[in-house]
Design an enzyme around this catalytic site. Structure first.
Site, PDB file in Angstrom:
ATOM      1  CG  ASP A 301      58.680  53.708 166.935  1.00 46.53           C
ATOM      2  OD1 ASP A 301      59.060  54.428 166.780  1.00 46.53           O
ATOM      3  OD2 ASP A 301      57.289  54.245 167.534  1.00 46.53           O
TER       4      ASP A 301
HETATM    5  C1  NOJ Z   1      60.067  56.751 167.957  1.00 47.22           C
HETATM    6  C2  NOJ Z   1      58.555  57.266 167.753  1.00 47.22           C
HETATM    7  O1  NOJ Z   1      57.896  56.584 168.559  1.00 47.22           O
HETATM    8  C3  NOJ Z   1      58.284  57.398 166.723  1.00 47.22           C
HETATM    9  O2  NOJ Z   1      57.467  58.079 165.748  1.00 47.22           O
HETATM   10  C4  NOJ Z   1      59.448  57.978 165.606  1.00 47.22           C
HETATM   11  O3  NOJ Z   1      59.179  57.691 164.384  1.00 47.22           O
HETATM   12  C5  NOJ Z   1      60.682  56.806 165.807  1.00 47.22           C
HETATM   13  N1  NOJ Z   1      61.287  57.977 167.445  1.00 47.22           N
HETATM   14  C6  NOJ Z   1      61.879  57.632 165.354  1.00 47.22           C
HETATM   15  O4  NOJ Z   1      62.697  59.378 165.941  1.00 47.22           O
END
Ligand code: NOJ
Length: 765
Positions: A301
């Site tokens: 993430d």
């Molecule tokens: C953080 C989020 O938790 C995740 O779900 C997302 O895909 C990413 N950012 C990218 O935007």
């Protein structure tokens, strides 16, 4: 998802052509020797052999584009240094680059300016639609309509693919029981059985049958694992779950996604039992890549490698990078950790190069499957982009999904559906005229002000007189973007006009709840009622006219106990996307008979949270014999929720009878029930089956959903619904993660919600 060539030849002929790793021999039914060759594996290995260590690590590095930042703003990466790393082959993927023109710009550099010309994989959060926005995933889950959900993902993939994107960071398959958590809007609710089926539908919708087509994209099951269980519902908070919950509640939707062929996983910000998920070899290597034999790749993430420092687990970025790769995280999203640290970590022997090779092979495999090596520009056609995005077909799918997502929560004296002629209707509430809020919070590619409002939807019905009053604004808290949404939410100057409109109306429709940007990532709430002064507005208008239809717009279960007690009709209208207003109006006017059922329990008050139907019995369940005090309860609110999981009404009524259970074998139990439409209009019902394992070696929930069917019936029509319970439904995971079915007594409950009362028992020998 190996690309398999079947060769009916003698295995000796293959010697020297492919490595053992890429070819597996087995005997066919006819006795011939069948060699299964992993044709993509051959290409991947050949390419890998030509790559330098730096180029390999480049494939494991993902950067954000210059816009649409979906995490803390990037300080390094190519956003800061003008594609310098991309040109050197040090970037394998980009996210938040979108539109044919922009994607071509970066893809051209990767393909034409780097030594090996390896195409980028372009990722994006296509969560509920791309430019045409469909209902938030929690709302879609309320449809219990797997075909519609699949179609919704499919059209989202088509739109995104037409815009140059080939990988979505969806579906989010995190189970959550806590409505304070802002991201409940992005999941399928509280139940692992329903969520697993929805995970499969979404993966199939995004990926289709052939990933190499230009209108399908790779999916990503996220966030592995536990992210939906933050302590106190506060986003990014510590997660502390026991083994039984991990195996029986949190992991099943991920496993279902893996079995459906999802090509990527995303790990999670949270820790799980003291180990950050990004650094957890137990989760990523042992379970996912070991036990489940997942052959796609794991992306971190956003910045989650670096966050292991803030967790106070890794001392610095270098150690964080070492932990993450050793634990099985293949691609680094926005930590700049792999690109800066891995080369020397390998050179110093702290990371084995075979782990880098494994990660790169996984990433290259998915790129091959997407067909990016055959034609890196296949997603980049301006004509297709123009034709597909916002096309009528996609708008129609968004409307269909929106209608099916609506849940009727209350309808006293059949106030709904509204009469189509001769009525004076007062429509009240800022959300009734908000063209942005219904788009929800994951709508990066959508333009503001593009949703159909309830006001517009109702204006299409010309037979009544419609008056609109805002009453009060709606946005509160720290939801400060877009900037113009920073409003004075304590302003009550609109109350008096709302009251006047209500006094002059036959029926009042009030659209209240929370703005689309009040839920989503980083948007947890400690109070989950109507925001701002909307509750006061509701009570004030109620004094003027009690004939109110309350339409909720929200991204999570809300505490609306007062409304449930006083307001005759309540419609759960979520954040339904681009077509929101049309969908709500069609339900209010009865052109669609609502069929949704709640995928998440609605609490009476926030103190009941986390509240969920599939809870355990406890050592002190309600037992009148034990007296008033010493049992598991609150002294100021009952244990019952406001609306249970699986609940939802219709403009008709349904009756269940003739429950029959037949134990065919220890591995097969059939259950049948007669469902009758007992009302006067055609309607759809979700017939639900719940199971209770009465006694087990590990305590089991009081009931668990194990089957459902969405059925449409004409007035007075009946249908026998049949459910089959097999190994997959009758067992559970023990505390070592082993799936077992135990003999003993089971209770079965069938009905229209998790409160179903029609029941029977059976024994497994
Ligand atoms: C953080 C989020 O938790 C995740 O779900 C997302 O895909 C990413 N950012 C990218 O935007």
């Amino acid at each position: 998802m190996k690309n398999i060539l079947l060769l009916l030849i003698s295995s000796s002929l293959l010697v020297g052509l492919v490595s053992c790793e890429d070819a597996h021999a087995r005997s066919s039914d006819e006795g011939t020797s069948v060699i299964e060759v992993d044709s993509i594996g051959i290409k991947v290995n050949a390419l890998l052999a030509r790559m330098t260590l730096e180029e390999k690590i480049g494939q494991m590095n993902q950067y954000n584009g210059f816009w649409d930042v979906t995490g803390p703003a990037p300080s390094e990466g190519d956003a800061a240094n003008k594609y310098e790393h991309l040109k050197k082959g040090m970037v394998g993927s980009m996210l938040n680059v979108r539109g044919v023109k922009e994607v071509r710009e970066v893809q051209k550099i990767a393909v034409e300016e780097t030594r090996l010309g390896i195409p980028l994989i372009i990722g994006f959060d296509v969560i509920h639609g791309y430019k045409t926005i469909s209902p938030i995933p929690l709302a879609e889950a309320a449809s219990w309509d797997l075909e519609a959900i699949k179609l919704s993902a499919q059209v989202a993939a088509e739109e995104a693919a037409a815009s140059g994107i080939n990988w979505t960071f969806a579906p989010m398959v995190d189970i959550s029981r806590d409505a304070r958590w802002g991201r409940v809007m992005e999941g399928a609710g509280e139940d692992p059985y329903l969520a697993s089926l929805i995970a499969v539908a979404r993966v199939q919708g995004f990926q289709g049958d052939d990933l190499s087509l230009a209108n399908t994209i790779a999916a990503c099951a996220k966030h592995f694992v536990g992210y939906g269980f933050p302590v106190a519902g506060k986003d990014y908070n510590t997660v502390d779950v026991g083994t039984s919950t991990l195996y029986n509640v949190l992991l099943p939707p991920f496993k279902a996604a893996e079995e459906a062929g999802v090509r990527t996983f995303m790990n999670a910000f949270n820790e799980l039992n003291g180990i950050p998920a990004t650094g957890s070899a137990f989760l990523q290597r042992d379970i996912l890549k070991g036990e489940w034999d997942f052959d796609g790749f794991m992306v971190t993430d956003w910045g989650s490698i670096n966050e292991m420092i803030a967790h106070r687990y890794a001392k610095n970025r270098r150690q964080a990078a070492e932990f993450a790769i050793n634990a099985g995280a293949d691609m680094d999203m926005e930590s700049y950790a792999y690109v800066n640290e891995l080369v020397s970590l390998v050179q110093e022997g702290r990371v084995d190069e075979s782990l880098i090779d494994d990660a790169v092979k996984r990433i290259l495999r998915v790129k091959y499957e997407l067909g990016l090596f055959d034609d890196p520009y296949k997603y980049l056609d301006e004509t297709v982009e123009k034709e597909v995005i916002g096309s009528q077909r996609i708008m129609d799918a968004a409307l269909d999904m929106a209608i099916k997502s609506i849940v009727l929560l209350k309808n006293e004296n059949n106030l709904l559906p509204l009469k189509k002629n001769g009525q004076k209707i007062a429509l009240i509430g800022a959300l009734a005229n908000d063209k942005t809020s219904p788009l929800g919070s994951w709508r990066i590619a959508a333009d503001d002000e593009t949703a159909v409002t309830v006001l517009e939807g109702m204006q299409a019905y010309k037979g009544n007189t419609l008056t609109y009053e805002k009453g009060a604004d709606v946005v509160t808290g720290e939801t400060l973007f877009p900037k113009e949404l920073t409003l004075n939410v304590s302003d009550k100057s609109g109350f008096s006009s709302a009251v006047t409109a209500a006094k002059n109306a036959d029926v009042v429709v009030m659209v209240l709840g929370e703005h689309g940007l009040n839920s989503g990532e980083g948007r947890s709430r400690s109070e989950i009622g109507l925001t701002g002064v909307q509750q006061e507005l509701l009570e004030t208008v109620y004094k003027a006219n009690k004939n109110i239809v309350l339409v909720l717009n929200n991204g999570r279960p809300l505490t609306i106990e007062w409304a449930d007690e006083h307001i005759p009709a309540i419609v759960e209208g979520w954040h339904l996307g681009t077509q929101s207003g049309h969908a709500i109006a069609q339900v209010l006017y009865g052109d669609y008979n609502p069929s949704g059922k709640l995928p998440m329990t609605f609490p009476k008050n926030v103190g009941q949270v986390p509240i969920y139907y599939n809870h355990k019995s406890t050592g002190r369940p309600l037992d009148p014999g034990q007296g008033e005090v010493f049992w598991s309860h609150y002294t100021d609110v009952s244990n019952a929720p406001l609306y249970p999981f699986g609940y939802g009404l219709s403009y008709t009524t349904f009756g269940y009878s003739d429950l029959k259970v037949d134990v065919v074998s220890n591995d097969k139990v059939t259950v049948s029930v007669k469902l009758t439409n007992t009302g006067d209009v055609k309607g759809k019902e979700v017939a639900q089956l719940y199971l209770r394992d009465e006694f087990a070696s590990v305590t089991r929930p009081v009931r668990e959903l194990k089957g459902f069917e969405l059925v449409e019936l004409n007035p007075k029509e009946s249908k026998i619904i049949e459910f089959t319970l097999t190994h997959a439904e009758l067992g559970f995971y023990d505390n070592n993660g082993k799936y077992i079915v135990e003999p003993g007594t089971f209770s079965v409950f069938v009905g229209g919600s998790s409160d179903a009362t029609l029941t029977s028992k059976f024994d497994l020998k």
